[in-house]
Design a protein around this motif. Structure first.
Motif, mmCIF file in Angstrom:
data_model
loop_
_atom_site.group_PDB
_atom_site.id
_atom_site.type_symbol
_atom_site.label_atom_id
_atom_site.label_comp_id
_atom_site.label_asym_id
_atom_site.label_seq_id
_atom_site.Cartn_x
_atom_site.Cartn_y
_atom_site.Cartn_z
ATOM 1 N N ARG A 98 0.830 -1.490 -0.128
ATOM 2 C CA ARG A 98 0.048 -0.267 0.085
ATOM 3 C C ARG A 98 0.624 1.293 0.571
ATOM 4 O O ARG A 98 1.848 0.834 0.782
ATOM 5 C CB ARG A 98 -0.632 0.588 1.060
ATOM 6 N N ALA A 100 1.534 5.862 -0.870
ATOM 7 C CA ALA A 100 0.759 6.954 -0.994
ATOM 8 C C ALA A 100 1.563 8.088 -2.446
ATOM 9 O O ALA A 100 3.040 7.877 -1.863
ATOM 10 C CB ALA A 100 0.275 7.897 -0.340
ATOM 11 N N SER A 127 -1.580 -1.590 -3.695
ATOM 12 C CA SER A 127 -3.147 -0.799 -3.909
ATOM 13 C C SER A 127 -2.042 0.516 -3.636
ATOM 14 O O SER A 127 -1.660 1.027 -2.398
ATOM 15 C CB SER A 127 -3.238 -0.515 -2.442
ATOM 16 N N PHE A 129 -2.589 4.691 -4.520
ATOM 17 C CA PHE A 129 -3.047 5.816 -3.515
ATOM 18 C C PHE A 129 -2.285 7.106 -4.083
ATOM 19 O O PHE A 129 -1.568 7.718 -3.107
ATOM 20 C CB PHE A 129 -3.871 5.230 -2.344
ATOM 21 N N ASP A 135 -1.135 14.296 1.009
ATOM 22 C CA ASP A 135 -2.397 13.264 0.962
ATOM 23 C C ASP A 135 -1.114 12.437 1.029
ATOM 24 O O ASP A 135 -1.831 11.727 2.326
ATOM 25 C CB ASP A 135 -3.135 13.054 -0.162
ATOM 26 N N ARG A 138 -0.363 12.749 4.717
ATOM 27 C CA ARG A 138 -1.283 12.096 5.751
ATOM 28 C C ARG A 138 -1.281 10.938 5.686
ATOM 29 O O ARG A 138 -1.302 10.065 7.182
ATOM 30 C CB ARG A 138 -2.753 13.035 5.313
ATOM 31 N N MET A 139 -1.188 10.676 5.434
ATOM 32 C CA MET A 139 -1.432 8.773 4.289
ATOM 33 C C MET A 139 -1.047 7.444 5.726
ATOM 34 O O MET A 139 -1.070 6.521 6.269
ATOM 35 C CB MET A 139 -2.297 8.466 3.751
ATOM 36 N N GLN A 142 -1.223 8.643 9.109
ATOM 37 C CA GLN A 142 -1.949 7.844 9.651
ATOM 38 C C GLN A 142 -2.288 6.678 9.899
ATOM 39 O O GLN A 142 -3.255 5.929 10.275
ATOM 40 C CB GLN A 142 -3.093 8.697 9.622
ATOM 41 N N GLU A 143 -0.915 6.021 9.102
ATOM 42 C CA GLU A 143 -0.810 4.713 8.694
ATOM 43 C C GLU A 143 -2.125 3.333 7.856
ATOM 44 O O GLU A 143 -1.946 2.417 8.222
ATOM 45 C CB GLU A 143 -0.760 3.639 10.407
ATOM 46 N N GLU A 144 -2.632 4.898 7.051
ATOM 47 C CA GLU A 144 -3.951 4.130 5.789
ATOM 48 C C GLU A 144 -2.697 3.421 4.833
ATOM 49 O O GLU A 144 -3.008 2.567 4.595
ATOM 50 C CB GLU A 144 -4.622 5.390 5.593
ATOM 51 N N VAL A 145 -1.689 3.838 4.761
ATOM 52 C CA VAL A 145 -0.249 2.551 3.937
ATOM 53 C C VAL A 145 0.639 2.822 4.052
ATOM 54 O O VAL A 145 1.109 2.910 5.317
ATOM 55 C CB VAL A 145 -0.103 4.405 2.599
ATOM 56 N N ASP A 146 1.418 2.027 3.841
ATOM 57 C CA ASP A 146 2.376 1.143 4.839
ATOM 58 C C ASP A 146 3.696 2.198 4.435
ATOM 59 O O ASP A 146 5.071 2.397 4.654
ATOM 60 C CB ASP A 146 2.656 0.528 4.707
#
Length: 293
Positions: A98, A100, A127, A129, A135, A138-139, A142-146
């Motif tokens: 993942r 970003a 994946s 992003f 963005d 931030r991701m 917030q650990e929305e991506v690795d």
């Protein structure tokens, strides 16, 4: 109660015999018997009905034993699945990356590299992003991506990173624009013309606005959009100029790319959080990008 005891109970339930179960488990029969007794004592119930038999002790599960065996079957199945998945991830035959990335890298730098990575590791899921540099930052926070590709200015003490690319920032303009005959363009001259800008959240916009502030200039923003292809169309038709990474301009775009005077370069790093374990898939992706910069 532990996993080993559940395996012992499962072997007994499936074989119906201490002798056969001990052989299947490759252990001594007395050790198996003691393991089951300790399990019964820890739970305070009888799990096995034992009746005498000349050749062996024939066994059947009690009601409590049947219920525990049902749970044991599910638990042991999940453990096998977990072991298989972890082995697959370790061997890079399973897993997900993942990441970003800023829009320009997602459009012009990464596609060929992503396809090459996918060819080398076809079982891994990618994946992606795509958005502004803010963005991506931030991701990652917030650990929305690795992992994320971010600017050098966005590096933080809790990140590990490697420099991925150093790319020149250029001014993009139409062939008929008044600045077209300039070999390079100063920031002062840049701000004297109508600009096509990315919206808030993109590094290029923040950088341009900060430079204008230092020079005491007020940027004349004629058009705002995050769609890079739309920006290029507007610029090619002479309705404004913009600043992009040099990689975003190709000969077929009918756009001139002029360097700033003095030149401006942007360092982009691939980063991940120090305290977050890096998976084998993420590690393979980072190593692949660093080898194929």
């Amino acid at each position: 109660m532990d996993i080993r005891q559940l395996k012992h109970l499962d072997a007994l339930a499936n074989t119906g015999s201490f002798t056969a179960a001990a052989k299947k488990l490759n252990m001594a029969q007395p050790a198996l018997s003691q393991s089951i007794k300790r399990l019964e004592q820890s739970l305070g119930v009888i799990l096995i009905n034992r009746t005498s038999n000349k050749n062996d002790k024939h066994l059947a599960l009690t009601a409590e034993g049947l219920v525990l065996h049902q749970h044991a079957t599910l638990i042991l199945k999940q453990i096998k699945q977990a072991e298989a998945q972890i082995r697959a991830m370790a061997n890079l035959t399973s897993g997900e990356v993942r990441i970003a990335v800023p829009g320009m890298l997602g459009s012009f730098y990464l596609p060929s590299r992503l396809m090459a990575f996918r060819h080398q590791y076809p079982e891994l899921k990618l994946s992606l992003f795509e958005g502004g540099t803010r963005d991506a930052l931030r991701m990652l926070q917030q650990e929305e991506v690795d992992i994320a590709i971010i600017t050098a200015q966005d590096l933080q003490s809790d990140f590990d990173s490697q420099l991925l690319i150093r790319e020149q920032m250029v001014i993009a303009m139409g062939a008929e624009h008044p600045l077209a005959d300039h070999p390079a363009v100063s920031l002062n001259d840049f701000f004297d013309h109508e600009l096509v800008m990315f919206k808030t959240g993109y590094f290029h916009r923040e950088w341009i606005l900060s430079q204008a502030k230092e020079l005491g200039k007020k940027p004349n923003i004629a058009f705002e959009t995050n769609l890079i292809n739309l920006i290029k169309q507007i610029v090619s038709q002479g309705f404004g100029i913009t600043s992009v990474l040099e990689m975003a301009i190709s000969p077929k775009d009918d756009i001139l790319a002029k360097p700033f005077d003095p030149p401006v370069f942007l360092n982009l790093h691939i980063a991940w959080k120090k305290q977050r374990p890096v998976s084998q898939a993420d590690r393979a992706f980072v190593e692949f990008l660093m080898k194929n910069r």
